[in-house]
Design an enzyme around this catalytic site. Structure first.
Site, PDB file in Angstrom:
ATOM      1  CB  THR A 144      -0.927  -0.001   1.231  1.00  0.00           C
ATOM      2  OG1 THR A 144      -1.816  -1.095   1.143  1.00  0.00           O
ATOM      3  CG2 THR A 144      -1.725   1.289   1.323  1.00  0.00           C
ATOM      4  CB  SER A 150      -8.676  -0.223  -3.552  1.00  0.00           C
ATOM      5  OG  SER A 150      -9.203  -0.207  -2.238  1.00  0.00           O
ATOM      6  CD  GLN A 292     -40.444 -11.667  25.888  1.00  0.00           C
ATOM      7  OE1 GLN A 292     -40.773 -10.980  24.917  1.00  0.00           O
ATOM      8  NE2 GLN A 292     -41.312 -12.404  26.569  1.00  0.00           N
ATOM      9  CD  GLU A 376      -4.101  -8.431   5.192  1.00  0.00           C
ATOM     10  OE1 GLU A 376      -4.509  -9.554   4.860  1.00  0.00           O
ATOM     11  OE2 GLU A 376      -3.334  -8.234   6.149  1.00  0.00           O
TER      12      GLU A 376
END
Length: 397
Positions: A144, A150, A292, A376
C-alpha cells in the site's frame, strides 16, 4: 430409553458443537495459543491500547515463535507445517486477545514469510525464514502507498537497474504493520519488466520507517510508513519466482484467510463479555439477561458468530485440500468482518455505558475491526470480486 437421553449436554460456548470438527492436535494447538494469549496479552492489552503502544514487541515475537505461531502453515525452514485449519484457530485465539497481535502474526507469516517461501530463491529462504520463524527477525510487507491502496497496480515505487546490475529503489509505502521494528521488508515496486518483489534488509542505507501515531484503531500495534530513498540492493534481492500483481495478491489472499478466522475471535470475546454482563447486571430487580430484548440480541449474536466460525472451518478444509479459490476468501472476509463488527456493536449496547470502558474488551475490539474491515481489501473490493465471479462482468474499471 429415548434417543434424546443419549444427546450430549448443550454447551453455550459451543452451541453448534463445532469442536466435533477438530481432532486432538487441532485442539492442542488452539489451547496452546489461547493459554499464551491469556498469559502474555490479556492482562496488559487494555493499557497498551490506551497508551497507543506495543511495548516488548520483539520479546512477544520470540515467544510467538517459541509456540510455533510464526509462519505456522509453511513447511520447512523452522516453520511448524501446521494445517490451514490449525493456523486459522491460532488466528482466532490471537484476535480474541487483540487484533493488533493477530496482525503481527499475519504480517509476519502470511505476508512477509509467505512471499519469501513461495517466490524467493533458496538463498533468500535460508537467509531469512528460520530467524523469522523463531521471531528473532520481524518482517513487514510493503504494498500500500499513500495514494494507492485498492489499486496497487498504480503504485509509484520504482526499482531500476543501474550499470553495475544493482537495483535502486525509490518510493513510499503507507500503513505498514511492523514497519519500524522490522529487520526485513518485502517491498513491491514497478520495474521495466513489471511489478516485482524485493527482499530489503531494513538496515540498508536510504531505508527508514517512521512510526504512524494518532491512531484510534489497532493502537496495540506498530504501524509505519516505509521510505525508500535511493535504496541500493544487489541483483539477487529480487524475488525470482514471480512477476506482476499475482505475487502480492496471492500473499494477500493467504493473509485474508487468517482474517476470516481472526475476526470471529474479536466477535467471540465481545459476545462472551456481553453474556457475562447480561447475567450479572441487574435492572428493574433482575438480571438484564432475563429480558426478552436482551435475549434476542444474544441469540442473534450467537447465530452470526458460530455461522462465521463454521464458514471459516469450511474455507480451511478447502485450503487444506488445495481447493480454496480467492473468490471464496473474499466471501469469508466480507461476511465475517462485517458480522464481527455488528456483534461488537450489539455487545456494546448490552453493556450500556460500561461498553465504552477499557475495563471491558468490547469497544477495543469494535474500533480495531474498523481497520480490519478495510485493510487487505475493502468491503467494496470484495463485493466486486464476488460480483465479477457471479456475473462474469468486470466492474472494477
Amino acid at each position: 430409553m429415548s434417543s434424546s437421553s443419549k444427546l450430549p449436554p448443550f454447551d453455550p460456548a459451543d452451541p453448534l458443537g463445532l469442536d466435533d470438527l477438530l481432532d486432538p492436535e487441532d485442539l492442542a494447538i488452539r489451547d496452546t495459543v489461547r493459554a499464551w494469549a491469556a498469559d502474555k496479552v490479556l492482562p496488559y492489552v487494555a493499557e497498551w491500547y490506551e497508551k497507543g503502544e506495543l511495548p516488548g514487541i520483539r520479546e512477544l515475537a520470540r515467544e510467538l515463535g517459541g509456540i510455533g505461531a510464526l509462519g505456522m502453515s509453511l513447511d520447512g525452514y523452522g516453520c511448524a507445517g501446521a494445517s490451514a485449519v490449525q493456523y486459522g484457530l491460532a488466528c482466532l485465539e490471537l484476535e480474541a486477545a487483540d487484533s493488533g497481535i493477530r496482525s503481527l502474526v499475519s504480517v509476519q507469516g502470511s505476508l512477509a514469510m509467505y512471499a519469501i517461501h513461495r517466490f524467493g530463491s533458496e538463498e533468500q529462504k535460508q537467509t531469512w525464514l528460520p530467524n523469522m520463524a523463531s521471531g528473532d527477525v520481524i518482517g513487514c510487507f510493503g504494498l500500500t502507498e499513500p495514494d494507492h491502496g485498492s489499486d496497487p497496480g498504480a503504485m509509484r515505487t520504482y526499482a531500476k537497474r543501474d550499470a553495475s546490475g544493482d537495483w535502486i529503489l525509490n518510493g513510499r509505502k503507507m500503513w505498514i504493520t511492523n514497519g519500524s521494528v522490522a529487520g526485513v521488508a518485502v517491498v513491491w515496486a514497478q520495474t521495466d519488466d513489471g511489478i516485482r518483489g524485493f527482499v530489503v534488509p531494513t538496515d540498508v542505507s536510504g531505508f527508514s520507517a517512521p512510526e504512524i501515531k494518532h491512531k484510534w484503531s489497532l493502537r496495540a500495534s506498530v504501524t509505519s510508513e516505509l521510505v525508500l530513498d535511493d535504496v541500493r540492493l544487489p541483483a539477487d534481492a529480487v524475488l525470482p519466482e514471480v512477476v506482476g500483481l499475482k505475487g502480492p495478491l496471492s500473499c494477500l489472499s493467504h493473509a485474508r484467510y487468517g482474517i476470516v478466522w481472526g475476526a470471529m475471535g474479536a466477535a467471540r470475546a465481545s459476545f462472551e463479555s456481553a453474556v457475562e454482563y447480561a447475567k450479572t447486571r441487574e435492572q428493574f430487580g433482575r438480571p438484564i439477561g432475563g429480558f426478552q430484548l436482551t435475549q434476542a440480541k444474544l441469540a442473534d449474536m450467537a447465530v452470526e458468530l458460530h455461522k462465521g466460525i463454521l464458514l471459516a472451518h469450511h474455507l480451511g478444509r478447502r485450503m487444506d485440500a488445495g481447493r480454496l479459490r480467492p473468490e471464496q476468501v473474499s466471501f469469508g472476509k466480507l461476511n465475517n468482518v462485517r458480522e464481527a463488527i455488528e456483534i461488537c456493536r450489539t455487545a456494546r449496547t448490552i453493556l450500556g455505558a460500561n461498553g465504552i470502558s477499557l475495563e471491558y474488551p468490547v469497544m477495543r475490539h469494535a474500533t480495531n475491526l474498523e481497520s480490519v474491515l478495510t485493510y487487505e481489501g475493502t468491503v467494496e473490493m470484495h463485493q466486486l470480486v464476488l460480483g465479477k465471479a457471479l456475473t462474469g462482468l468486470d466492474a472494477f474499471r
